[in-house]
Design an enzyme around this catalytic site. Sequence first.
Site, PDB file in Angstrom:
ATOM      1  N   ASP A 190     -11.602   2.026   3.201  1.00  0.00           N
ATOM      2  CA  ASP A 190     -11.812   0.577   3.045  1.00  0.00           C
ATOM      3  C   ASP A 190     -13.263   0.278   2.634  1.00  0.00           C
ATOM      4  OD1 ASP A 190      -9.862  -1.398   3.402  1.00  0.00           O
ATOM      5  OD2 ASP A 190      -9.830  -1.141   5.580  1.00  0.00           O
ATOM      6  N   GLN A 218      -5.795  -2.012   9.528  1.00  0.00           N
ATOM      7  CA  GLN A 218      -5.453  -3.258   8.838  1.00  0.00           C
ATOM      8  C   GLN A 218      -5.981  -4.443   9.644  1.00  0.00           C
ATOM      9  OE1 GLN A 218      -4.038  -3.368   5.796  1.00  0.00           O
ATOM     10  NE2 GLN A 218      -4.041  -5.601   5.763  1.00  0.00           N
ATOM     11  N   LYS A 249       0.838  -1.201   0.000  1.00  0.00           N
ATOM     12  CA  LYS A 249       0.000   0.000   0.000  1.00  0.00           C
ATOM     13  C   LYS A 249       0.875   1.254   0.000  1.00  0.00           C
ATOM     14  CE  LYS A 249      -3.834  -2.484   2.072  1.00  0.00           C
ATOM     15  NZ  LYS A 249      -4.601  -2.925   3.232  1.00  0.00           N
TER      16      LYS A 249
HETATM   17  N1  GUN Z   1      -6.836  -7.404   5.586  1.00  0.00           N
HETATM   18  C1  GUN Z   1      -6.932  -8.126   4.453  1.00  0.00           C
HETATM   19  N2  GUN Z   1      -7.540  -7.398   3.482  1.00  0.00           N
HETATM   20  C2  GUN Z   1      -7.825  -6.205   4.023  1.00  0.00           C
HETATM   21  C3  GUN Z   1      -8.435  -5.029   3.510  1.00  0.00           C
HETATM   22  O1  GUN Z   1      -8.871  -4.930   2.351  1.00  0.00           O
HETATM   23  N3  GUN Z   1      -8.542  -3.984   4.402  1.00  0.00           N
HETATM   24  C4  GUN Z   1      -8.091  -4.073   5.678  1.00  0.00           C
HETATM   25  N4  GUN Z   1      -8.260  -3.007   6.473  1.00  0.00           N
HETATM   26  N5  GUN Z   1      -7.528  -5.149   6.174  1.00  0.00           N
HETATM   27  C5  GUN Z   1      -7.379  -6.202   5.356  1.00  0.00           C
END
Ligand code: GUN
Length: 294
Positions: free
Chosen positions: A126, A103, A59
């Site tokens: 998200d 996350q 990211k």
């Molecule tokens: N963990 C795995 N995929 C995601 C996601 O798309 N967003 C978040 N916040 N955590 C994750």
Amino acid sequence: MTAPNTPNNVLSGRTLSAEIITNDLRPRVEALQAKGITPKLVVVLIGDHAASASYVRQKEKSAAKAGIVSEVWRYEETVTEAEILQVIEKINRDESIHGVIVQLPVPDHISVPAILKAIDPAKDVDGFTPDNVGKLFQGEECLACCTPQGIMHLVRASGVEVSGAHAVVVGRSNIVGKPVAGLLLNANATVTICHSRTRDLSHHTRQADILVVAVGRPNFVTAEHVREGAVVIDVGIHRTEAGKLTGDVDYDSVSPRAKCITPVPGGVGPMTVVSLIQNTIIAAERLAEGKASQ
Ligand code: GUN
């Protein structure tokens, strides 16, 4: 883009995400910067989950490529829910921050619904808050979940006409199966959702013009599940005992039947990341528009 973006039938998220960053996201960031705004994303990372650390690095890299600012706020595994709620409150109030994600997974003593409810829906890049999920299912403008949005980019890039197509989604999670079904429905597909209790799964999956597989089981979908000419989107990612990455779809048996198919790695993963950056830019654009009209 109207056709599979690599030779043969591979639908590459790596290629498509790079194109979206260059052709769409960077120019939008530049337009915001001309108004004195640089989109900023904060990732809240709790504990030292290895896979999460790797996703977060991806990211940060993509954010830098798009020209947005990203910060990772790290907390020990022992941080309390109350402390994280305070962090979110601080982020909600900070006008320089346009998007926040926590996350997942988080440690068991922290409630995911409590955390999600605390996030300002305008910064929920998200697309996980009840407000954004509700809007998605009402067909309203919203910040939509990232993996489902990334899947929609890939489906459109496949050249298949989504309107009127039969889309079959295997998996009903809150972060992939349910929201991608909502987005496909909003795009006028006929949608079937299958899950672990579905009887005669291959009867349903063989009807699919578009097959989205998010079951979390390596090589679960095989050639017998897939209709000739289907667009196959594989959301899974697993490491085999031999150390190789593989998806939920048995690529080698399914690929010869598919109009196009996403690889693992390099398929859905990069598209999830690019959708997160896209949502952060949308959040910044909306804030800028709101300020301009005040
Ligand atoms: N963990 C795995 N995929 C995601 C996601 O798309 N967003 C978040 N916040 N955590 C994750």
